[in-house]
Design a protein around this motif. Sequence first.
Motif, mmCIF file in Angstrom:
data_model
loop_
_atom_site.group_PDB
_atom_site.id
_atom_site.type_symbol
_atom_site.label_atom_id
_atom_site.label_comp_id
_atom_site.label_asym_id
_atom_site.label_seq_id
_atom_site.Cartn_x
_atom_site.Cartn_y
_atom_site.Cartn_z
ATOM 1 N N ARG A 64 -9.517 3.770 -9.405
ATOM 2 C CA ARG A 64 -8.675 2.577 -9.502
ATOM 3 C C ARG A 64 -7.628 2.730 -10.598
ATOM 4 O O ARG A 64 -7.712 3.611 -11.450
ATOM 5 C CB ARG A 64 -9.543 1.344 -9.721
ATOM 6 C CG ARG A 64 -10.452 1.072 -8.523
ATOM 7 C CD ARG A 64 -11.329 -0.149 -8.703
ATOM 8 N NE ARG A 64 -12.203 -0.321 -7.564
ATOM 9 C CZ ARG A 64 -11.891 -0.998 -6.456
ATOM 10 N NH1 ARG A 64 -10.701 -1.587 -6.371
ATOM 11 N NH2 ARG A 64 -12.740 -1.107 -5.460
ATOM 12 N N GLY A 65 -6.635 1.856 -10.546
ATOM 13 C CA GLY A 65 -5.443 2.007 -11.357
ATOM 14 C C GLY A 65 -5.679 2.259 -12.832
ATOM 15 O O GLY A 65 -5.135 3.205 -13.411
ATOM 16 N N GLU A 66 -6.488 1.420 -13.493
ATOM 17 C CA GLU A 66 -6.686 1.567 -14.932
ATOM 18 C C GLU A 66 -7.379 2.881 -15.263
ATOM 19 O O GLU A 66 -7.009 3.564 -16.230
ATOM 20 C CB GLU A 66 -7.468 0.376 -15.482
ATOM 21 C CG GLU A 66 -6.680 -0.930 -15.456
ATOM 22 C CD GLU A 66 -7.447 -2.083 -16.075
ATOM 23 O OE1 GLU A 66 -8.632 -1.887 -16.428
ATOM 24 O OE2 GLU A 66 -6.849 -3.170 -16.211
ATOM 25 N N GLU A 67 -8.381 3.256 -14.465
ATOM 26 C CA GLU A 67 -9.060 4.528 -14.692
ATOM 27 C C GLU A 67 -8.121 5.691 -14.394
ATOM 28 O O GLU A 67 -8.109 6.703 -15.119
ATOM 29 C CB GLU A 67 -10.313 4.619 -13.814
ATOM 30 C CG GLU A 67 -11.162 5.850 -14.095
ATOM 31 C CD GLU A 67 -12.399 5.913 -13.218
ATOM 32 O OE1 GLU A 67 -13.361 6.594 -13.631
ATOM 33 O OE2 GLU A 67 -12.415 5.295 -12.132
ATOM 34 N N VAL A 75 -13.301 6.047 -5.000
ATOM 35 C CA VAL A 75 -12.006 5.442 -5.331
ATOM 36 C C VAL A 75 -11.767 5.521 -6.836
ATOM 37 O O VAL A 75 -12.627 5.187 -7.651
ATOM 38 C CB VAL A 75 -11.955 3.971 -4.863
ATOM 39 C CG1 VAL A 75 -10.707 3.274 -5.388
ATOM 40 C CG2 VAL A 75 -11.999 3.915 -3.333
ATOM 41 N N LYS A 103 -5.612 2.115 -5.504
ATOM 42 C CA LYS A 103 -6.933 2.641 -5.133
ATOM 43 C C LYS A 103 -6.718 4.039 -4.581
ATOM 44 O O LYS A 103 -6.350 4.216 -3.418
ATOM 45 C CB LYS A 103 -7.603 1.733 -4.101
ATOM 46 C CG LYS A 103 -7.846 0.308 -4.574
ATOM 47 C CD LYS A 103 -8.440 -0.547 -3.473
ATOM 48 C CE LYS A 103 -8.657 -1.983 -3.931
ATOM 49 N NZ LYS A 103 -7.352 -2.673 -4.199
ATOM 50 N N ASN A 117 0.845 -1.193 0.000
ATOM 51 C CA ASN A 117 0.000 0.000 0.000
ATOM 52 C C ASN A 117 0.882 1.246 0.000
ATOM 53 O O ASN A 117 2.005 1.217 0.523
ATOM 54 C CB ASN A 117 -0.907 0.042 1.231
ATOM 55 C CG ASN A 117 -1.963 -1.046 1.201
ATOM 56 O OD1 ASN A 117 -2.877 -1.018 0.384
ATOM 57 N ND2 ASN A 117 -1.824 -2.036 2.077
ATOM 58 N N THR A 142 -2.466 -1.801 -11.316
ATOM 59 C CA THR A 142 -3.922 -1.948 -11.477
ATOM 60 C C THR A 142 -4.612 -2.095 -10.122
ATOM 61 O O THR A 142 -5.820 -1.870 -10.016
ATOM 62 C CB THR A 142 -4.256 -3.162 -12.358
ATOM 63 O OG1 THR A 142 -3.656 -4.333 -11.792
ATOM 64 C CG2 THR A 142 -3.752 -2.968 -13.780
ATOM 65 N N ASP A 143 -3.849 -2.449 -9.089
ATOM 66 C CA ASP A 143 -4.417 -2.582 -7.743
ATOM 67 C C ASP A 143 -4.446 -1.256 -6.981
ATOM 68 O O ASP A 143 -4.925 -1.213 -5.842
ATOM 69 C CB ASP A 143 -3.617 -3.597 -6.924
ATOM 70 C CG ASP A 143 -3.833 -5.024 -7.395
ATOM 71 O OD1 ASP A 143 -4.872 -5.276 -8.036
ATOM 72 O OD2 ASP A 143 -2.968 -5.879 -7.129
#
Length: 277
Positions: free
Chosen positions: A186-189, A184, A145, A73, A142-143
């Motif tokens: 997220r990674g891709e967004e 949140v 947040k 994290n 991609t994980d």
Amino acid sequence: MSAANATTLPLSDFKPEHFELSVAGKLATVTLNRPEKKNPLTFESYRELTDFFLAAQKEEEVKAIVVTGAGGNFSSGGDVFEIIGPLVAMETKDLLKFTRMTGELVKAMRACPQPVIAAIDGICAGAGAIMAMASDIRLGTTDAKIAFLFNRVGLAGCDMGACAMLPRIIGQGRAAELLYTGRVLRGEEAERWGFLNRLVAKEAVLAEAQALAAELADGPTFANAMTKRMLEMEWAMSVETAIEAEAVAQALCMQTEDFARAYHAFAAKQKPVFEGN
């Protein structure tokens, strides 16, 4: 460690108590290291991180900085029990001291001449998201947040410069959505929106950030510092004023030995070796 002492120490001698620091040649890596609680910040870590970035402003050997978190994290933001709990009991003057102190961390990150690269995995929330935002470049997984969750705790989204900086990174409408809802990202967004410069495999995100930082550290670092300074200053300039300011800045860079080194290397069909002067 006091700010007065911190700003006179070389970073290799900086011994933090509230985060981990490794210095290897031209590269410093800051690791937020309370993995059992997802690396939250405390009053002490805010101050010590600010001291570190203030010290970096006078550092001559370290040319790039990576910021990351331990245990999968980045940072969960301000510690609920060590920061938010005490804040509820404070009077206005003490609350203002705190909010100004947190803002000093962002100011110090933006003022240090070194490029700051964030390596982001897992939770990156609240003040953690702000530290990522205040970095110059962000690599993530991609994980990841990412959440500017101030309104989730009854506060405004205007925290530590978020209303000034976040719209410049991802646009006004997208920034408004994140700051109004606290949702949140997220990674891709986050990568599509431009908050993350690129996505990297979970096991490689720190190494990729350090490799990029090392590449920048081997570049024309006087010129890199000028680029960072002008990116900051030109937010408040008209285009005409910015063009004139850049003319002055570039003329100064043309006086450096690195500029001459690049010319002579090009003429000799060689790769330039920059020394930062």
